[in-house]
Design a protein around this motif. Structure first.
Motif, short mmCIF file in Angstrom:
data_model
loop_
_atom_site.label_atom_id
_atom_site.label_comp_id
_atom_site.label_asym_id
_atom_site.label_seq_id
_atom_site.Cartn_x
_atom_site.Cartn_y
_atom_site.Cartn_z
N ASN A 161 0.85 -1.19 0.00
CA ASN A 161 0.00 0.00 0.00
C ASN A 161 0.89 1.24 0.00
O ASN A 161 2.11 1.16 0.12
CB ASN A 161 -0.95 0.00 1.20
N LYS A 162 0.25 2.40 -0.13
CA LYS A 162 1.00 3.66 -0.25
C LYS A 162 1.67 4.08 1.05
O LYS A 162 2.53 4.96 1.04
CB LYS A 162 0.05 4.76 -0.74
N THR A 163 1.29 3.47 2.16
CA THR A 163 1.97 3.75 3.42
C THR A 163 3.41 3.25 3.37
O THR A 163 4.32 3.88 3.90
CB THR A 163 1.23 3.07 4.59
N ALA A 164 3.61 2.12 2.71
CA ALA A 164 4.93 1.50 2.66
C ALA A 164 5.66 1.76 1.35
O ALA A 164 6.89 1.85 1.34
CB ALA A 164 4.80 0.00 2.88
N ILE A 165 4.93 1.86 0.25
CA ILE A 165 5.54 2.02 -1.08
C ILE A 165 4.90 3.22 -1.77
O ILE A 165 3.70 3.22 -2.04
CB ILE A 165 5.33 0.75 -1.94
N ARG A 166 5.69 4.24 -2.04
CA ARG A 166 5.15 5.44 -2.64
C ARG A 166 4.52 5.14 -3.99
O ARG A 166 5.03 4.33 -4.76
CB ARG A 166 6.24 6.51 -2.83
N ILE A 167 3.42 5.80 -4.28
CA ILE A 167 2.68 5.54 -5.51
C ILE A 167 3.51 5.83 -6.75
O ILE A 167 3.36 5.18 -7.79
CB ILE A 167 1.37 6.37 -5.54
N ASP A 168 4.47 6.77 -6.66
CA ASP A 168 5.27 7.13 -7.84
C ASP A 168 6.35 6.11 -8.15
O ASP A 168 6.94 6.14 -9.24
CB ASP A 168 5.89 8.52 -7.66
N VAL A 169 6.63 5.16 -7.21
CA VAL A 169 7.61 4.13 -7.50
C VAL A 169 6.97 2.74 -7.61
O VAL A 169 7.61 1.79 -8.05
CB VAL A 169 8.75 4.08 -6.44
N ALA A 170 5.71 2.62 -7.21
CA ALA A 170 5.01 1.34 -7.30
C ALA A 170 4.75 0.99 -8.77
O ALA A 170 4.69 1.88 -9.63
CB ALA A 170 3.69 1.40 -6.54
N PRO A 171 4.62 -0.29 -9.11
CA PRO A 171 4.28 -0.68 -10.48
C PRO A 171 2.99 0.01 -10.94
O PRO A 171 2.02 0.08 -10.19
CB PRO A 171 4.09 -2.20 -10.39
N LYS A 172 3.00 0.51 -12.15
CA LYS A 172 1.85 1.26 -12.66
C LYS A 172 0.58 0.42 -12.69
O LYS A 172 -0.52 0.93 -12.48
CB LYS A 172 2.14 1.79 -14.07
N ASP A 173 0.73 -0.89 -12.93
CA ASP A 173 -0.45 -1.75 -12.99
C ASP A 173 -0.78 -2.39 -11.64
O ASP A 173 -1.70 -3.19 -11.53
CB ASP A 173 -0.26 -2.85 -14.04
#
Length: 298
Positions: A161-173
């Motif tokens: 989730n975005k708490t642990a993994i920033r949305i800008d580095v998470a896989p787009k899909d």
């Protein structure tokens, strides 16, 4: 963990490495019997003390090199820096020299930082010579792979989730892909157990809630312990998983900080008779700050 925080929980990263505690006494009192030593009552029941360690990975690269993720193919899956590899190996040597029981199995999150951490710990545990001057697995000449068996377990993965993994580095899909054979090849030769079926056959869905992730960590600790009730386990996971391993089994406790390579110590009594077993509740042996885990008990 990533570089963000949450209220009422430690969920945080550490911009500088923090050394684990180096203690002269065993982590667990000697009265806690070696798991392989048994007692027998007249009914034919064998009683064991099962021990479970839950450990955070070492120092991750993106917390020390802010430019790395800009060109990385998998910016959400950073490797360890050299100090992280050394710290993990040193922690493995701590386990080997100070624990009054053997570690039989290691289960590890598929994230690269955890795989590399487990590889260093296992190399230290399986080293034939146990050179006190060795700093990392590169200094190990030979290992005995029969000492410890290792398996990748999706249930120990990072909170997705975005708490642990920033949305800008998470896989787009929203799909986190892991090449398990490739990851297993990073572990010391001969230590991977190909017969083990993972408890979680798939990763959690992206954007699982913090509550769901914490529940997952509690479930996987119990499930792995129940699956191997006659063995001592080491679970290599992420900061939140270590926090849950304390707060879930120690009443009215909030974990506020988990250092790199910090770990908790759990123990429980297991009774085996024929093909069935019963187990008591886990007791948390870790004192606040003792092994890099800091908590507040109400």
């Amino acid at each position: 963990m990533g570089r963000t925080g949450l209220c009422n929980c430690f969920i945080a990263s550490f911009p500088t490495p923090i050394s684990i505690c180096r203690r002269k006494k065993p982590l667990i009192p000697w009265r806690k019997l070696n798991l392989m030593a048994t007692s027998m009552d007249p009914s034919g029941t064998k009683t064991y003390q099962q021990n479970v360690l839950v450990m955070r990975h070492g120092d991750r690269l993106d917390n020390f090199d802010q430019e790395w993720e800009k060109t990385a193919d998998r910016p959400w899956d950073p490797p360890l820096i050299q100090n992280g590899l050394n710290r993990a190996f040193g922690t493995g040597r701590e386990f080997r020299t100070r624990l009054p029981f053997p570690i039989h199995r290691v289960f590890v999150s598929p994230f690269l930082r955890c795989i590399q951490t487990a590889s260093e710990v296992v190399a230290a545990l399986c080293s034939v010579d146990d050179d006190p001057n060795a700093k990392s697995s590169n200094d190990v000449i030979a290992i005995d792979p029969s000492r410890v068996k290792v398996s990748i377990e999706y249930g120990l993965c990072e909170m997705l989730n975005k708490t642990a993994i920033r949305i800008d580095v998470a896989p787009k899909d929203g799909i986190f892909r892991f090449d398990v054979p490739q990851l297993e090849a990073l572990l010391p030769s001969g230590t991977v157990d190909p017969t083990v079926e993972p408890v979680y056959k798939e990763l959690p869905q992206w954007e699982e809630t913090v509550w769901d992730a914490r529940s997952r960590y509690e479930r996987i600790i119990k499930a792995l312990a129940d699956k191997y009730p006659s063995q001592n386990l080491l679970l290599v996971t992420h900061g939140e998983g270590v926090g849950v391993s304390v707060s879930a089994f120690k009443e009215d406790t909030d974990v506020i900080e988990v250092d790199y390579c910090a770990y908790s110590e759990l123990t429980r009594q297991v009774s085996l008779k024929n093909e069935s077993f019963s187990a008591g509740n886990f007791e948390v042996l870790t004192e606040s700050g003792q092994t890099g885990v800091t908590y507040i008990a109400e």
